[in-house]
Design an enzyme around this catalytic site. Structure first.
Site, PDB file in Angstrom:
ATOM      1  CG  ASN A 109      -1.670   1.266   1.291  1.00 51.15           C
ATOM      2  OD1 ASN A 109      -2.451   1.755   0.561  1.00 51.15           O
ATOM      3  ND2 ASN A 109      -1.838   1.715   2.427  1.00 51.15           N
ATOM      4  CG  HIS A 111      -0.414   5.935   4.955  1.00 52.32           C
ATOM      5  ND1 HIS A 111      -1.731   6.082   4.915  1.00 52.32           N
ATOM      6  CD2 HIS A 111       0.305   6.979   5.657  1.00 52.32           C
ATOM      7  CE1 HIS A 111      -2.155   7.121   5.916  1.00 52.32           C
ATOM      8  NE2 HIS A 111      -0.982   7.382   6.544  1.00 52.32           N
ATOM      9  CB  SER A 138       5.306   5.063   4.015  1.00 46.82           C
ATOM     10  OG  SER A 138       5.710   5.961   5.031  1.00 46.82           O
ATOM     11  CG  ASP A 147      -2.267   3.292   6.988  1.00 47.85           C
ATOM     12  OD1 ASP A 147      -2.408   2.739   6.088  1.00 47.85           O
ATOM     13  OD2 ASP A 147      -3.246   4.329   7.616  1.00 47.85           O
TER      14      ASP A 147
HETATM   15  C1  GAR Z   1      -2.564   9.061  -2.314  1.00 46.43           C
HETATM   16  O1  GAR Z   1      -2.284  10.440  -1.944  1.00 46.43           O
HETATM   17  C2  GAR Z   1      -2.518   8.022  -1.525  1.00 46.43           C
HETATM   18  O2  GAR Z   1      -1.413   8.130  -0.825  1.00 46.43           O
HETATM   19  C3  GAR Z   1      -3.698   7.970  -0.656  1.00 46.43           C
HETATM   20  O3  GAR Z   1      -4.914   8.374  -1.250  1.00 46.43           O
HETATM   21  C4  GAR Z   1      -4.217   9.140  -2.617  1.00 46.43           C
HETATM   22  C5  GAR Z   1      -4.789   8.433  -3.728  1.00 46.43           C
HETATM   23  O4  GAR Z   1      -4.518   9.220  -5.044  1.00 46.43           O
HETATM   24  N1  GAR Z   1      -3.892   6.956  -0.051  1.00 46.43           N
HETATM   25  C6  GAR Z   1      -4.525   6.947   1.647  1.00 46.43           C
HETATM   26  O5  GAR Z   1      -4.778   7.962   1.988  1.00 46.43           O
HETATM   27  C7  GAR Z   1      -4.554   5.633   2.052  1.00 46.43           C
HETATM   28  N2  GAR Z   1      -4.930   5.444   3.389  1.00 46.43           N
HETATM   29  P1  GAR Z   1      -4.531   8.508  -6.394  1.00 46.43           P
HETATM   30  O6  GAR Z   1      -5.878   8.097  -6.452  1.00 46.43           O
HETATM   31  O7  GAR Z   1      -4.362   9.770  -7.270  1.00 46.43           O
HETATM   32  O8  GAR Z   1      -3.544   7.578  -6.180  1.00 46.43           O
END
Ligand code: GAR
Length: 196
Positions: A109, A111, A138, A147
């Site tokens: 994942n 994060h 991360s 997480d």
């Molecule tokens: C990203 O910033 C990712 O790190 C975060 O959501 C966004 C998705 O953007 N993930 C989390 O917060 C997971 N808990 P994306 O759809 O453009 O990749």
């Protein structure tokens, strides 16, 4: 080398998914993106995946009575595609312990924080509110602790005076797009080694 068959799970925009798909175009990249799955039919990233010839699948969580039933449906789809590695890319659902156990060591994942700081949601708002000077992202192995799995790769960015959650998120996102392909390559190479 037979590339590691990889699924990407998204819920929305899918920019990290796009970064993984772009990286996987390289002949020597060890993962092959075989499907993109979303829990939401309106996830913007689905169109990009389809336009790039990748199988897309919507499995709507609201159609399932329990988390376990939903996760079993995802699991069945991934198995039907002979998936070996799973990359969560903005997949905004908690996965059940049974599902994660079935993909032990094969699910990662991304994060938007320097874990273990700021697990969960609203990472950038919290970092700014607390006066953090450094933020980042991360990639970690997914374990039943939210997480909380082993960190594979991290990148840092400064928090600048006047940053809003959006400006900070944009700075962090650029780094996400750099480290996620590297972390997936590491996992894919490990899976290929284990096969041999
Ligand atoms: C990203 O910033 C990712 O790190 C975060 O959501 C966004 C998705 O953007 N993930 C989390 O917060 C997971 N808990 P994306 O759809 O453009 O990749």
């Amino acid at each position: 080398m037979t590339k590691a068959r990889t699924a990407i799970l998204i819920s929305g925009r899918g920019s990290n998914m796009m970064a993984l798909v772009e990286a996987a175009r390289a002949a020597d990249f060890p993962a092959n993106i075989v499907c993109v799955l979303s829990n939401k039919a309106d996830a913007k990233g689905l169109a990009f995946a389809a336009a790039n010839g990748i199988a897309t699948k919507v499995i709507d969580n609201t159609a399932y009575p329990t988390r376990e039933a939903y996760d079993a449906a995802i699991d069945a789809y991934l198995r039907s595609k002979d998936v070996e590695a799973v990359a969560l890319a903005g997949f905004m659902r908690v996965l059940s312990a049974d599902f994660i156990a079935g993909w032990d060591g094969r699910i990662i994942n991304i994060h938007p924080s320097i874990l273990p700081a700021y697990k969960g949601l609203h990472t950038h708002e919290r970092a700014i509110a607390e006066g953090a000077k450094v933020a980042g992202c991360s990639v970690h192995m997914v374990t039943p602790e939210l997480d909380g799995g082993p960190v594979l790769m991290q990148a840092e960015v400064p928090v600048l005076p006047g940053d809003t959650p959006d400006t900070l998120a944009a700075r962090v996102l650029k780094e996400e797009h750099k480290i996620y392909p590297q972390a997936l390559a590491w996992l894919a190479n490990r899976i290929i080694e284990e096969r041999e």
